[in-house]
Design a protein around this motif. Sequence first.
Motif, PDB file in Angstrom:
ATOM      1  N   TRP A 122       0.947  -1.151   0.190  1.00 43.75           N
ATOM      2  CA  TRP A 122       0.132  -0.114   0.010  1.00 43.75           C
ATOM      3  C   TRP A 122       0.846   1.361   0.060  1.00 43.75           C
ATOM      4  O   TRP A 122       1.763   1.339   0.666  1.00 43.75           O
ATOM      5  CB  TRP A 122      -0.918   0.162   1.213  1.00 43.75           C
ATOM      6  CG  TRP A 122      -1.536  -1.273   1.606  1.00 43.75           C
ATOM      7  CD1 TRP A 122      -1.884  -1.814   2.763  1.00 43.75           C
ATOM      8  CD2 TRP A 122      -2.113  -2.331   0.698  1.00 43.75           C
ATOM      9  NE1 TRP A 122      -2.591  -2.996   2.848  1.00 43.75           N
ATOM     10  CE2 TRP A 122      -2.609  -3.153   1.167  1.00 43.75           C
ATOM     11  CE3 TRP A 122      -2.213  -2.528  -0.806  1.00 43.75           C
ATOM     12  CZ2 TRP A 122      -3.440  -4.302   0.975  1.00 43.75           C
ATOM     13  CZ3 TRP A 122      -2.701  -3.351  -1.182  1.00 43.75           C
ATOM     14  CH2 TRP A 122      -3.329  -4.678  -0.436  1.00 43.75           C
ATOM     15  N   TYR A 123       0.449   2.305  -0.712  1.00 45.54           N
ATOM     16  CA  TYR A 123       1.241   3.651  -0.526  1.00 45.54           C
ATOM     17  C   TYR A 123       0.344   4.428  -1.497  1.00 45.54           C
ATOM     18  O   TYR A 123      -0.699   4.254  -2.012  1.00 45.54           O
ATOM     19  CB  TYR A 123       2.339   3.479  -1.879  1.00 45.54           C
ATOM     20  CG  TYR A 123       2.136   3.262  -3.097  1.00 45.54           C
ATOM     21  CD1 TYR A 123       2.205   4.469  -4.173  1.00 45.54           C
ATOM     22  CD2 TYR A 123       1.793   2.157  -3.771  1.00 45.54           C
ATOM     23  CE1 TYR A 123       1.832   4.286  -5.431  1.00 45.54           C
ATOM     24  CE2 TYR A 123       1.421   1.951  -5.247  1.00 45.54           C
ATOM     25  CZ  TYR A 123       1.468   3.090  -5.824  1.00 45.54           C
ATOM     26  OH  TYR A 123       1.291   2.929  -7.306  1.00 45.54           O
ATOM     27  N   SER A 124       0.562   5.815  -1.149  1.00 44.22           N
ATOM     28  CA  SER A 124       0.041   6.944  -1.878  1.00 44.22           C
ATOM     29  C   SER A 124       0.814   7.804  -2.607  1.00 44.22           C
ATOM     30  O   SER A 124       2.073   7.896  -1.986  1.00 44.22           O
ATOM     31  CB  SER A 124      -1.025   7.550  -1.290  1.00 44.22           C
ATOM     32  OG  SER A 124      -0.581   8.591  -0.187  1.00 44.22           O
ATOM     33  N   TYR A 179      -5.608   2.471   4.672  1.00 45.82           N
ATOM     34  CA  TYR A 179      -5.946   2.422   3.553  1.00 45.82           C
ATOM     35  C   TYR A 179      -7.234   1.264   3.074  1.00 45.82           C
ATOM     36  O   TYR A 179      -8.005   1.812   2.252  1.00 45.82           O
ATOM     37  CB  TYR A 179      -4.677   1.688   2.518  1.00 45.82           C
ATOM     38  CG  TYR A 179      -3.524   2.538   2.442  1.00 45.82           C
ATOM     39  CD1 TYR A 179      -3.572   3.412   1.224  1.00 45.82           C
ATOM     40  CD2 TYR A 179      -2.364   2.469   3.008  1.00 45.82           C
ATOM     41  CE1 TYR A 179      -2.634   4.379   1.122  1.00 45.82           C
ATOM     42  CE2 TYR A 179      -1.627   3.341   2.991  1.00 45.82           C
ATOM     43  CZ  TYR A 179      -1.492   4.280   1.798  1.00 45.82           C
ATOM     44  OH  TYR A 179      -0.380   5.088   1.759  1.00 45.82           O
ATOM     45  N   PRO A 180      -7.104   0.230   3.829  1.00 43.32           N
ATOM     46  CA  PRO A 180      -8.420  -0.366   3.627  1.00 43.32           C
ATOM     47  C   PRO A 180      -9.778  -0.060   4.401  1.00 43.32           C
ATOM     48  O   PRO A 180      -9.519   0.959   5.048  1.00 43.32           O
ATOM     49  CB  PRO A 180      -8.122  -1.911   4.596  1.00 43.32           C
ATOM     50  CG  PRO A 180      -6.538  -1.678   4.798  1.00 43.32           C
ATOM     51  CD  PRO A 180      -6.362  -0.396   4.817  1.00 43.32           C
ATOM     52  N   TYR A 186      -4.838 -10.121   6.305  1.00 47.89           N
ATOM     53  CA  TYR A 186      -3.832  -9.794   5.097  1.00 47.89           C
ATOM     54  C   TYR A 186      -3.295  -8.436   5.437  1.00 47.89           C
ATOM     55  O   TYR A 186      -2.628  -7.961   4.335  1.00 47.89           O
ATOM     56  CB  TYR A 186      -4.355 -10.154   3.749  1.00 47.89           C
ATOM     57  CG  TYR A 186      -4.374 -11.600   3.351  1.00 47.89           C
ATOM     58  CD1 TYR A 186      -3.298 -12.393   3.302  1.00 47.89           C
ATOM     59  CD2 TYR A 186      -5.476 -12.203   3.384  1.00 47.89           C
ATOM     60  CE1 TYR A 186      -3.364 -13.511   2.886  1.00 47.89           C
ATOM     61  CE2 TYR A 186      -5.739 -13.670   3.357  1.00 47.89           C
ATOM     62  CZ  TYR A 186      -4.746 -14.298   2.746  1.00 47.89           C
ATOM     63  OH  TYR A 186      -4.781 -15.625   2.393  1.00 47.89           O
ATOM     64  N   ASN A 187      -3.866  -7.664   6.089  1.00 44.62           N
ATOM     65  CA  ASN A 187      -3.451  -6.326   6.217  1.00 44.62           C
ATOM     66  C   ASN A 187      -3.308  -5.810   7.567  1.00 44.62           C
ATOM     67  O   ASN A 187      -3.258  -6.943   8.707  1.00 44.62           O
ATOM     68  CB  ASN A 187      -4.682  -5.250   5.675  1.00 44.62           C
ATOM     69  CG  ASN A 187      -6.009  -5.246   6.440  1.00 44.62           C
ATOM     70  OD1 ASN A 187      -5.909  -5.297   7.737  1.00 44.62           O
ATOM     71  ND2 ASN A 187      -7.076  -5.303   5.877  1.00 44.62           N
ATOM     72  N   THR A 188      -2.733  -4.897   7.919  1.00 43.35           N
ATOM     73  CA  THR A 188      -2.232  -4.448   9.370  1.00 43.35           C
ATOM     74  C   THR A 188      -3.093  -3.438   9.951  1.00 43.35           C
ATOM     75  O   THR A 188      -2.859  -2.518  10.974  1.00 43.35           O
ATOM     76  CB  THR A 188      -0.899  -3.706   8.971  1.00 43.35           C
ATOM     77  OG1 THR A 188      -0.894  -2.398   8.431  1.00 43.35           O
ATOM     78  CG2 THR A 188       0.151  -4.535   8.663  1.00 43.35           C
ATOM     79  N   MET A 189      -4.316  -3.351   9.546  1.00 47.86           N
ATOM     80  CA  MET A 189      -5.258  -2.364  10.066  1.00 47.86           C
ATOM     81  C   MET A 189      -5.966  -2.948  11.473  1.00 47.86           C
ATOM     82  O   MET A 189      -6.126  -4.159  11.525  1.00 47.86           O
ATOM     83  CB  MET A 189      -6.526  -2.249   9.242  1.00 47.86           C
ATOM     84  CG  MET A 189      -7.558  -1.176   9.791  1.00 47.86           C
ATOM     85  SD  MET A 189      -8.849  -0.950   8.369  1.00 47.86           S
ATOM     86  CE  MET A 189     -10.409  -0.911   9.417  1.00 47.86           C
ATOM     87  N   HIS A 190      -5.853  -2.021  12.379  1.00 51.14           N
ATOM     88  CA  HIS A 190      -6.285  -2.674  13.687  1.00 51.14           C
ATOM     89  C   HIS A 190      -7.766  -2.939  13.653  1.00 51.14           C
ATOM     90  O   HIS A 190      -8.763  -2.131  13.357  1.00 51.14           O
ATOM     91  CB  HIS A 190      -6.107  -1.742  14.862  1.00 51.14           C
ATOM     92  CG  HIS A 190      -6.278  -2.178  16.171  1.00 51.14           C
ATOM     93  ND1 HIS A 190      -7.281  -2.561  16.929  1.00 51.14           N
ATOM     94  CD2 HIS A 190      -5.327  -2.589  17.284  1.00 51.14           C
ATOM     95  CE1 HIS A 190      -6.958  -2.944  17.862  1.00 51.14           C
ATOM     96  NE2 HIS A 190      -5.609  -2.995  18.155  1.00 51.14           N
ATOM     97  N   TYR A 259     -16.585  -2.912   0.330  1.00 52.69           N
ATOM     98  CA  TYR A 259     -15.963  -2.643   1.625  1.00 52.69           C
ATOM     99  C   TYR A 259     -14.684  -3.712   2.020  1.00 52.69           C
ATOM    100  O   TYR A 259     -14.800  -4.698   2.783  1.00 52.69           O
ATOM    101  CB  TYR A 259     -16.814  -2.640   2.937  1.00 52.69           C
ATOM    102  CG  TYR A 259     -18.304  -1.812   2.566  1.00 52.69           C
ATOM    103  CD1 TYR A 259     -18.161  -0.582   1.658  1.00 52.69           C
ATOM    104  CD2 TYR A 259     -19.631  -2.390   2.780  1.00 52.69           C
ATOM    105  CE1 TYR A 259     -19.073   0.117   1.396  1.00 52.69           C
ATOM    106  CE2 TYR A 259     -20.695  -1.526   2.239  1.00 52.69           C
ATOM    107  CZ  TYR A 259     -20.566  -0.318   1.678  1.00 52.69           C
ATOM    108  OH  TYR A 259     -21.475   0.363   0.990  1.00 52.69           O
ATOM    109  N   THR A 260     -13.615  -2.973   1.618  1.00 49.30           N
ATOM    110  CA  THR A 260     -12.329  -4.100   1.174  1.00 49.30           C
ATOM    111  C   THR A 260     -11.460  -4.100   2.417  1.00 49.30           C
ATOM    112  O   THR A 260     -11.141  -3.082   3.124  1.00 49.30           O
ATOM    113  CB  THR A 260     -11.784  -3.589  -0.097  1.00 49.30           C
ATOM    114  OG1 THR A 260     -11.257  -2.239   0.352  1.00 49.30           O
ATOM    115  CG2 THR A 260     -12.602  -3.632  -0.964  1.00 49.30           C
TER     116      THR A 260
END
Length: 498
Positions: A122-124, A179-180, A186-190, A259-260
């Motif tokens: 992920w990046y922007s 990002y999500p 598979y992601n680091t979102m809490h 809603y990914t």
Amino acid sequence: MKRQWRKICFSCMGLALFEVSVQAQTCDWVSSCEGKTWTQNKVKLQTKAEGTATDLSVDKGDSIVVFKAWGTCFNELGWDALNVLPSNEKEDILRKLFSPEGDLRFTLGRFPMNANDFSRNWYSCDEVPGDFELKHFNIDRDKTSLVPYIKSAQRYNPNMTFWISPWSPPSWMKINQDYPVRSDKYNTMHPAKDYYLQGNKGPKTDGVFPAELAETDFFIQDPRYLSAYANFFCKFVSAYKELNIPIKMVMFQNESWSYTPYPGCAWTPEGIIRFNVEYLAPALKKAHPDVKLYFGTINTNRYEVIEKVLDDPRMPETIQGIGLQWEGGQLLTRLRAKYPDYSYVQTESECGWGSFDWKAAEHTFHLMNHYLGNGCEEYTFWNPILADEGVSPWGWKQNALIRVDSKQAKAIFTPEYYAVKHYTRFLMPGTKVLAFKPTAEDKKPVLVVQTPERKTVVVAGNFQDNPQQLTVKLGEKWLNATLQAHSFNTFEFLNIWM
């Protein structure tokens, strides 16, 4: 008197010869079955039907839409897959995909603004919180992958044009600061941040997508953020323009209703209207008046949600077209009927689950028939090439037109590649779509077009387990052919509308 009689005789002979030539007119017929692709044959037009039922009847004046472009997406993982191959094979694939003399002949490209689900991570283009003036904006990351990928395609077709959409804004512009939209292994979102979605959903409704509708905009609805984001789009278009990569169309968001667990952003109808009407459209008109703004990409079959956006009286002056994919394609006929003045485009062909099999190819063949037959003037495929199982960083195995075996550094042309080639090899920009028969219970889709070269092309599939008779009435002539089981077929005639 003799001279006049001779002239009449020659005229009659010419008419007779013309009638014989029409009755016996032969066309090229290309067919593909599993294990036996791109078989070339001949078939003659007839003066009567051979089947018991006519699949489609087409008259000279019939017209649905003038088709403009076939396109595909440029993603980081596609570039990585392509670079696994030896240089000569890599160039051969680029030629097949993008050359005007190639197989698929793509003239349109889509790529993401910021990261998408087939980025390496992920990046922007500006991850400095509070940088409303975008002083830190850059496309340095893109220059390592997307730009070389696009430039490689431009070598084979310098006249390509492009369109963009973001999957996610910079994380600091979102209410969850990530990002999500939701957390996942598979992601680091809490997981605690899932409240932003789960705590703001409407009641569940069966039979529509999504079943539970997010009722909160994930993009911060503050004028500073909205204005900065509109300028972000403009700076992105400018940065690519400097590299001679012309972005001609913009859509504000990829799949607002997915809603990914990968980069995404949920929007409400009110937020969509506010951003597009009050911020994005004015900014683009000022900085890039030649860039069109389309409403998309629509991936929901909730008609009332899309209707609420399009019924805003300011929308006709804001957008020029509508982009649909996945469940959004179910609304195409209804939307065109109520909003006929917009252009309609298909924005992403469905990617399946990494099966790379004939059934997936039949589904793609059906989608092309559906979108073109219902009036879409552009069609964009998803990844043209992926490695191995086509798995994304968040774990979804997806199909592609070309599959790379990374261990053997070998490219495999999938069944879907040939399904696509049956259309793209014959339907060039400027082709008039005359009539179509959808993929109904008989599983036999048919599309009839006329190319700028005045060739008539019939594209037909048979998805049944047994051979099926195809009967198409073309003016006063008949195309009769037996389609093999689970086959793709393209018939090409010289001009028959005399």
